[in-house]
Motif scaffolding. Structure first.
Motif, PDB file in Angstrom:
ATOM      1  N   TYR A   1     -12.770   3.252  14.102  1.00 62.70           N
ATOM      2  CA  TYR A   1     -12.443   2.464  12.758  1.00 62.70           C
ATOM      3  C   TYR A   1     -13.353   1.091  13.004  1.00 62.70           C
ATOM      4  O   TYR A   1     -13.200   0.082  13.874  1.00 62.70           O
ATOM      5  N   PRO A   2     -14.504   1.244  12.443  1.00 65.13           N
ATOM      6  CA  PRO A   2     -15.529   0.072  12.567  1.00 65.13           C
ATOM      7  C   PRO A   2     -14.997  -1.231  12.137  1.00 65.13           C
ATOM      8  O   PRO A   2     -14.130  -1.139  11.156  1.00 65.13           O
ATOM      9  N   PRO A   3     -15.377  -2.181  12.632  1.00 62.17           N
ATOM     10  CA  PRO A   3     -15.141  -3.728  11.846  1.00 62.17           C
ATOM     11  C   PRO A   3     -15.398  -3.890  10.592  1.00 62.17           C
ATOM     12  O   PRO A   3     -16.303  -3.067  10.061  1.00 62.17           O
ATOM     13  N   PHE A   4     -14.751  -4.617  10.159  1.00 61.36           N
ATOM     14  CA  PHE A   4     -14.800  -5.054   8.539  1.00 61.36           C
ATOM     15  C   PHE A   4     -14.805  -6.581   8.521  1.00 61.36           C
ATOM     16  O   PHE A   4     -13.818  -7.334   8.993  1.00 61.36           O
ATOM     17  N   SER A   5     -15.544  -6.938   7.445  1.00 57.79           N
ATOM     18  CA  SER A   5     -15.270  -8.586   6.848  1.00 57.79           C
ATOM     19  C   SER A   5     -15.554  -8.664   5.522  1.00 57.79           C
ATOM     20  O   SER A   5     -16.465  -8.069   4.764  1.00 57.79           O
ATOM     21  N   CYS A   6     -14.783  -9.393   5.046  1.00 60.18           N
ATOM     22  CA  CYS A   6     -14.967  -9.916   3.475  1.00 60.18           C
ATOM     23  C   CYS A   6     -14.438 -11.123   3.167  1.00 60.18           C
ATOM     24  O   CYS A   6     -13.480 -11.499   3.817  1.00 60.18           O
ATOM     25  N   ALA A   7     -14.941 -11.679   2.018  1.00 61.10           N
ATOM     26  CA  ALA A   7     -14.240 -13.270   1.585  1.00 61.10           C
ATOM     27  C   ALA A   7     -12.962 -12.442   1.221  1.00 61.10           C
ATOM     28  O   ALA A   7     -12.988 -11.342   0.305  1.00 61.10           O
ATOM     29  N   ILE A   8     -12.080 -13.261   1.336  1.00 58.04           N
ATOM     30  CA  ILE A   8     -10.573 -13.037   0.706  1.00 58.04           C
ATOM     31  C   ILE A   8     -10.641 -12.910  -0.762  1.00 58.04           C
ATOM     32  O   ILE A   8      -9.758 -11.935  -1.351  1.00 58.04           O
ATOM     33  N   LYS A   9     -11.282 -13.518  -1.189  1.00 55.20           N
ATOM     34  CA  LYS A   9     -11.115 -13.495  -2.844  1.00 55.20           C
ATOM     35  C   LYS A   9     -11.919 -12.266  -3.386  1.00 55.20           C
ATOM     36  O   LYS A   9     -11.738 -11.921  -4.821  1.00 55.20           O
ATOM     37  N   ASP A  10     -12.640 -11.529  -2.509  1.00 59.85           N
ATOM     38  CA  ASP A  10     -13.254 -10.288  -3.185  1.00 59.85           C
ATOM     39  C   ASP A  10     -12.432  -8.994  -2.562  1.00 59.85           C
ATOM     40  O   ASP A  10     -12.938  -7.810  -2.636  1.00 59.85           O
ATOM     41  N   VAL A  11     -11.148  -9.228  -1.969  1.00 55.18           N
ATOM     42  CA  VAL A  11     -10.606  -8.019  -1.647  1.00 55.18           C
ATOM     43  C   VAL A  11     -10.238  -7.064  -2.685  1.00 55.18           C
ATOM     44  O   VAL A  11     -10.403  -5.765  -2.580  1.00 55.18           O
ATOM     45  N   ARG A  12      -9.960  -7.428  -3.855  1.00 58.55           N
ATOM     46  CA  ARG A  12      -9.718  -6.453  -4.873  1.00 58.55           C
ATOM     47  C   ARG A  12     -10.989  -5.616  -5.155  1.00 58.55           C
ATOM     48  O   ARG A  12     -10.841  -4.455  -5.498  1.00 58.55           O
ATOM     49  N   GLU A  13     -12.150  -6.451  -5.312  1.00 58.59           N
ATOM     50  CA  GLU A  13     -13.534  -6.114  -5.419  1.00 58.59           C
ATOM     51  C   GLU A  13     -13.750  -4.635  -4.798  1.00 58.59           C
ATOM     52  O   GLU A  13     -14.155  -3.563  -5.072  1.00 58.59           O
ATOM     53  N   HIS A  14     -13.323  -4.904  -3.271  1.00 53.24           N
ATOM     54  CA  HIS A  14     -13.793  -3.901  -2.386  1.00 53.24           C
ATOM     55  C   HIS A  14     -12.833  -2.630  -2.423  1.00 53.24           C
ATOM     56  O   HIS A  14     -13.184  -1.565  -2.360  1.00 53.24           O
ATOM     57  N   LEU A  15     -11.364  -2.844  -3.040  1.00 48.93           N
ATOM     58  CA  LEU A  15     -10.663  -1.774  -3.110  1.00 48.93           C
ATOM     59  C   LEU A  15     -11.093  -0.981  -4.465  1.00 48.93           C
ATOM     60  O   LEU A  15     -10.882   0.256  -4.276  1.00 48.93           O
ATOM     61  N   SER A  16     -11.732  -1.479  -5.274  1.00 46.18           N
ATOM     62  CA  SER A  16     -12.096  -0.898  -6.520  1.00 46.18           C
ATOM     63  C   SER A  16     -13.277   0.131  -6.193  1.00 46.18           C
ATOM     64  O   SER A  16     -13.599   0.880  -6.851  1.00 46.18           O
ATOM     65  N   LEU A  17     -13.839   0.156  -5.173  1.00 44.27           N
ATOM     66  CA  LEU A  17     -15.020   0.838  -4.488  1.00 44.27           C
ATOM     67  C   LEU A  17     -14.614   2.046  -4.001  1.00 44.27           C
ATOM     68  O   LEU A  17     -15.708   2.676  -3.531  1.00 44.27           O
ATOM     69  N   ARG A  18     -13.330   2.078  -3.799  1.00 54.00           N
ATOM     70  CA  ARG A  18     -13.019   3.239  -2.901  1.00 54.00           C
ATOM     71  C   ARG A  18     -13.313   4.600  -3.854  1.00 54.00           C
ATOM     72  O   ARG A  18     -13.299   4.646  -4.876  1.00 54.00           O
ATOM     73  N   ARG A  19     -14.046   5.687  -3.124  1.00 54.21           N
ATOM     74  CA  ARG A  19     -14.277   7.028  -3.672  1.00 54.21           C
ATOM     75  C   ARG A  19     -13.271   7.901  -3.899  1.00 54.21           C
ATOM     76  O   ARG A  19     -12.865   8.459  -2.598  1.00 54.21           O
ATOM     77  N   PRO A  20     -12.838   8.206  -5.063  1.00 56.98           N
ATOM     78  CA  PRO A  20     -11.843   9.289  -5.121  1.00 56.98           C
ATOM     79  C   PRO A  20     -12.279  10.610  -4.442  1.00 56.98           C
ATOM     80  O   PRO A  20     -13.476  11.015  -4.467  1.00 56.98           O
ATOM     81  N   GLY A  21     -11.388  11.216  -3.633  1.00 61.71           N
ATOM     82  CA  GLY A  21     -11.614  12.669  -3.125  1.00 61.71           C
ATOM     83  C   GLY A  21     -12.056  12.482  -1.795  1.00 61.71           C
ATOM     84  O   GLY A  21     -12.392  13.282  -0.976  1.00 61.71           O
ATOM     85  N   GLU A  22     -12.428  11.254  -1.095  1.00 63.84           N
ATOM     86  CA  GLU A  22     -12.800  11.063   0.284  1.00 63.84           C
ATOM     87  C   GLU A  22     -11.744  10.264   0.703  1.00 63.84           C
ATOM     88  O   GLU A  22     -10.963   9.525   0.398  1.00 63.84           O
ATOM     89  N   SER A  23     -11.688  10.363   2.025  1.00 64.97           N
ATOM     90  CA  SER A  23     -10.648   9.821   2.943  1.00 64.97           C
ATOM     91  C   SER A  23     -11.055   8.314   3.008  1.00 64.97           C
ATOM     92  O   SER A  23     -12.079   7.960   3.304  1.00 64.97           O
TER      93      SER A  23
END
Length: 472
Positions: A95-117
């Motif tokens: 499980y590699p590290p991850f970092s983002c601005a807290i204001k961008d949390v929703r944007e990162h979730l929106s990038l999730r690719r359906p059909g992939e783990s």
């Protein structure tokens, strides 16, 4: 602090947890001692699979395996940008590290690719976003305080023991504590069930409910309608529950299978309601909502399904015709728009029949546990029937799971898959006298290729554990 609110997540001395000192050292890493730590357990569901999202009760218990999360609030200094979330997992090779601005949390979730783990950090972001939404803080966090988070997970991943939901719940709890919010355990459970849907799966809430409502020494009969509630149930003292991993990974967010089952149950509810002349039937989301509206028993619901829902699979066009809707309109309905509806053969009869009979098995299991004269063979028989239904009607088992459950027959009172299925774990019921030969049988017949450590790594005896807590 959430622990000050009535029915809030309890605040517990850190030293009360076995091995806490070692884990704290591991969690602290190079960032120094954390400001606070939260703990959320995994769970095993003893009976009641794929019924929570249909509104029916379940029978889980928390397990010893858990997720520890340490949080350190870091002053990043002026001019360093908006507050950040900095995630590290002790299993960095997986499980590699991850970092983002807290204001961008929703944007990162929106990038999730359906059909992939989904990558592990997205589950954490689900919990963060859920609490920020609830507190009205999404996009509004200011100042120079960032959150350094270290996660240490001991729940076997992709095994049907709620490792992902435990992480979502831990993320929500840490975000609540960090922002000095107050929320009851039930409200947190409901919030986490909703926020985990950002990952794409339309779960029913069992995993999150037991994570927060569990108490050491008891299982829980959890109900969802009319509101979330949990009843403590003391398990028979002679009962021993064994969890065994099939070694087939199960990730319900990596395919459409789980959401298709949820959709089939909703479609079955609509088809049955339409046949019975229920007004505004499209407003129904859960099978139990229809049962309550009709004022009938589970047995009567089964009889209505036999009469009004055909056994053969439906196409989307056939269901649309029954409901007097254009196919395009049906396909655009919530949940239906998340699956390839028009390409599926939809087994409505099989799915709703499993749900209704499984709900009845949960009630019978509860009654049997509370009986002054406990019959373990009766409990085991209910577990066996549950697995058969999950295999044949719900079609969510796996050949290796079926093999594992089959091996348990004759060595234990009963066994069934636990979790969403398609892999993961079996839970078996035996007594103390059966335990040693049962474990030896599994070692020789299922885990022989794993060597002497296989049985220790993949099989464990479990007792009802405590729910989530804030550790100081």
């Amino acid at each position: 602090m959430p622990g000050e609110l009535k029915d809030a997540v309890p605040v517990v001395p850190l030293h009360e947890w076995k091995g806490a000192a070692g884990r704290l050292s591991k969690l602290g890493g190079s960032t120094g001692r954390p400001d606070f730590v939260v703990r959320v357990p995994g769970r095993v569901n003893l009976i009641g699979e794929h019924v929570d999202y249909c509104g029916y009760g379940v029978f889980p218990m928390a397990i010893e395996q858990d997720v520890f999360v340490a949080v350190r609030l870091v002053q990043s200094g002026r001019g360093s940008g908006p507050p950040r979330l900095i995630l590290t997992n002790t299993a960095t090779d997986q499980y590699p590290p991850f970092s983002c601005a807290i204001k961008d949390v929703r944007e990162h979730l929106s990038l999730r690719r359906p059909g992939e783990s989904p990558p592990w950090h997205l589950y954490y972001l689900c919990g963060v976003l859920g609490v920020l939404e609830s507190l009205g803080l999404e996009g509004k966090l200011e100042g120079d305080t960032s959150f350094e988070v270290v996660v240490d997970g001991r729940v076997p991943p992709r095994a049907g023991l709620s490792s992902s939901s435990a992480l979502v719940c831990a993320a929500a709890l840490t975000t609540l504590v960090a922002n000095k919010g107050d929320m009851t355990r039930s409200d947190l459970a409901s919030l986490c069930a909703q926020s985990e849907r950002h990952i794409g799966t339309q779960g029913g809430g069992m995993d999150q409910a037991i994570a927060f409502l569990a108490t050491a020494g008891t299982a829980q009969r959890i109900e969802f309608l009319p509101t979330l509630s949990g009843e403590k149930v003391t398990l028979p003292p002679s009962a021993v529950f064994v969890i065994a991993n099939s070694l087939v990974e199960a990730n319900k967010a990596a395919s459409d299978g789980y959401n298709v089952r949820v959709a089939e149950c909703r479609l079955a509810t609509w088809v049955l309601a339409k046949a019975l002349g229920v007004a505004d039937f499209l407003s129904l989301e859960k099978v139990k909502e229809l049962q309550v509206a009709l004022g009938v028993s589970l047995d009567e619901m089964v009889a209505l399904v036999e009469k009004h829902v055909r056994k053969e699979a439906y196409s989307a066009a056939e269901i649309a015709a029954v409901l007097c809707l254009p196919v395009a309109t049906l396909a655009e309905k919530p949940l239906m728009n998340r699956i390839p509806l028009e390409n599926l053969k939809l087994k409505l009869y099989h799915r709703i029949t499993h749900v209704l009979k499984e709900a009845a098995r949960v009630a019978e299991f509860h009654t049997a546990c509370c009986s002054p004269s406990v019959d373990l063979a009766r409990l085991g028989g209910l577990m066996n029937a549950s697995h058969t239904s999950l295999r044949d009607l719900y079609e969510c088992s796996h050949p290796r799971l079926d093999e594992l459950v089959g091996l348990a027959q004759g060595m234990a009172y009963g066994a069934r898959l636990t979790g969403a299925g398609w892999g993961g774990c079996m839970v078996a019921l035996c007594d103390e006298g059966q335990l040693a030969p049962f474990l030896e049988g599994l070692k020789n017949k299922y885990y022989s290729s794993e060597g002497d450590e296989g049985i220790q790594k993949h099989v464990f005896v479990t007792q009802p554990g405590a729910g989530a807590s804030i550790l100081e």
